[in-house]
Design a protein around this motif. Structure first.
Motif, mmCIF file in Angstrom:
data_model
loop_
_atom_site.group_PDB
_atom_site.id
_atom_site.type_symbol
_atom_site.label_atom_id
_atom_site.label_comp_id
_atom_site.label_asym_id
_atom_site.label_seq_id
_atom_site.Cartn_x
_atom_site.Cartn_y
_atom_site.Cartn_z
ATOM 1 N N THR A 1 0.586 4.026 -2.876
ATOM 2 C CA THR A 1 0.307 5.428 -2.537
ATOM 3 C C THR A 1 1.336 6.352 -3.168
ATOM 4 N N ARG B 1 -5.101 7.637 11.221
ATOM 5 C CA ARG B 1 -4.278 8.788 10.821
ATOM 6 C C ARG B 1 -3.757 9.559 12.033
ATOM 7 N N CYS C 1 -3.884 -0.611 -7.715
ATOM 8 C CA CYS C 1 -4.141 0.267 -6.573
ATOM 9 C C CYS C 1 -3.838 1.729 -6.890
ATOM 10 N N ALA C 2 -3.072 1.976 -7.947
ATOM 11 C CA ALA C 2 -2.762 3.357 -8.334
ATOM 12 C C ALA C 2 -3.790 3.939 -9.297
ATOM 13 N N LEU D 1 0.824 -1.205 0.000
ATOM 14 C CA LEU D 1 0.000 0.000 0.000
ATOM 15 C C LEU D 1 0.862 1.262 0.000
ATOM 16 N N SER E 1 -8.687 5.825 -2.904
ATOM 17 C CA SER E 1 -7.438 5.644 -2.165
ATOM 18 C C SER E 1 -6.840 4.299 -2.521
ATOM 19 N N ALA E 2 -5.562 4.141 -2.187
ATOM 20 C CA ALA E 2 -4.909 2.848 -2.398
ATOM 21 C C ALA E 2 -5.538 1.779 -1.514
ATOM 22 N N GLU E 3 -5.955 2.157 -0.300
ATOM 23 C CA GLU E 3 -6.585 1.193 0.597
ATOM 24 C C GLU E 3 -7.885 0.645 0.010
ATOM 25 N N ARG F 1 0.570 6.589 -6.844
ATOM 26 C CA ARG F 1 -0.625 7.410 -7.088
ATOM 27 C C ARG F 1 -0.327 8.898 -6.962
ATOM 28 N N ASP F 2 0.476 9.258 -5.954
ATOM 29 C CA ASP F 2 0.552 10.660 -5.537
ATOM 30 C C ASP F 2 1.893 11.321 -5.787
#
Length: 408
Positions: free
Chosen positions: A45, A388, A77-78, A41, A84-86, A48-49
């Motif tokens: 993430t 978080r 996942c991206a 994950l 979100s990746a989750e 993705r970001d």
């Protein structure tokens, strides 16, 4: 005929409910209790970001492109379609949970067998690779079985240009899921050539053509990996391993019967439950095989499934635990041994089984789901505070680092 249709409708209802239960468990779990998933994950993430304003990922990471293996989970996942990746990861494992039993069902149906025995595959949804969080290899398991269904267990094999092209495409997909699974599939293709006689001659060229793209991609990737590696090369490593180390590794391999499902409980209880499910999977195939029930319309399942069973058994027995830059290898193949036995049971079984037999299969599948649902819910309850706020404490000078190693 009416009773047969009722049996089919009942089976499809049970099969659909079980898939829905496992998919719902995956989708509803905030945290999946699979050990390596946090690292997957984190990578997803970053992918993705990395170009998003406000983060510093690009200062520390690069997202490597090209024809690299083991990138299916990362790419999935991206995808921007997921928030979100989750969330993407939950969908990824829900798809896996549906595809694994579906692949076994299609294989058994393709062999003309009894579909009720595909319920045994639900006992392996949370196999060794899944519980350890090997996301790509886990997803590759049903892909390998789909390949076997259409190109190994099917008498047409890879003997036509169209089938060779489709087989090549699926092999490439397996490569992107996990390169070890792709190499395993190539081993199955090799073993499938031997018992066919005339069929082997027809399929030899098609098998070679279908295998070529995955072989070339693997060779290019391995060559690129080797340039950045300064340790012992693969050939010297294997030579020393089989000469000096291999015999000492045979002892731990006896745990093939408890490699899957042992995470449910700690210590002896976990191994006992794992052994129970393994016996439930293996017993029908062994009983039916030794009972020597003859069905003229059915090819001998012990021969049809032999390439899968032989390849998985040899990988579990002879592969090292690790090679340079790759590790935890042979343990991943216990699931294929058991899946091959479940498929053989379905192929050998009579077209109709008793109410007791059907009830036992359904009961085992529901018991297995209940245990894993309890495990997953308890894991999430115990980790409710892992959020978080925990990961981003108010005191800016505080630093948090973690490595998950203990599955309990």
């Amino acid at each position: 005929m009416r009773r047969t249709r009722e049996d089919q409708r009942l089976f499809l209802a049970v099969f659909g409910v079980l898939i829905a239960l496992h998919a719902a468990l995956m989708l509803s779990s905030r945290l999946l209790p699979f050990i390596d998933i946090p690292e997957h994950l984190a990578a997803a993430t970053i992918a993705r970001d990395i170009d998003e304003p406000g983060n510093r990922f690009a200062e520390y990471y690069t997202v490597e492109t090209g024809l690299r293996p083991n990138t299916l989970h990362l790419a999935f996942c991206a995808l921007p379609v997921f928030p979100s990746a989750e969330e993407a990861n939950r969908v990824f494992f829900a798809l896996y949970a549906a595809l694994l039993p579906l692949s076994v069902l299609l294989v058994i149906r393709g062999l003309g067998g009894n579909p009720w025995f595909s319920l045994l595959s639900f006992l392996l949804v949370y196999n060794y690779s899944v519980t350890w969080g090997f996301a790509g290899f886990a997803f590759a398991i049903p892909l390998v079985l789909f390949f076997c269904r259409f190109f190994v267990f099917d008498a047409r094999g890879l003997g036509t240009p169209a089938r060779a092209a489709l087989g090549a495409a699926l092999l490439v997909a397996i490569y992107f899921a996990h390169v070890l699974a792709a190499l395993f599939t190539l081993l199955i293709v090799l073993f499938a050539l031997f018992p066919g006689g005339a069929r082997s001659a027809r399929n030899l060229l098609g098998s070679a053509a279908a295998s070529l793209p995955a072989v070339v991609m693997t060779a290019l990737w391995w060559r690129g990996q080797s340039h950045a590696y300064a340790g012992t090369g693969l050939v010297p490593f294997l030579s020393e391993y089989y000469r000096d180390t291999f015999l000492r590794t045979l002892g731990p391999r006896k745990y093939v019967a408890v490699s899957d499902n042992f995470h449910l409980f700690g210590g002896t209880a976990g191994y006992a439950v794992a052994l129970l499910f393994t016996v439930a999977i293996a017993s029908p195939a062994l009983i039916l095989l030794f009972a020597k029930r003859k069905r003229p319309a059915l090819r001998d399942a012990s021969v049809v499934t032999l390439p899968l069973l032989l390849a998985s058994a040899l990988c579990f027995l002879f592969l090292p635990n690790g090679i340079p830059q790759q590790w935890i290898l042979y343990e991943r193949f216990s699931v294929f041994i058991l899946l091959a036995l479940a498929i053989a049971a379905g192929a050998l079984a009579p077209s109709r089984i008793s109410l007791f037999g059907r009830s036992a299969l359904v009961g085992l599948a529901l018991l297995h789901f209940a245990l894993w649902a309890h495990y997953t819910i308890a894991f999430n309850r115990e980790n409710a505070g892992f959020d978080r706020a925990f990961l981003r404490p108010d005191a800016a000078e505080r630093t948090l680092a973690g490595l998950i190693e203990d599955y309990t």
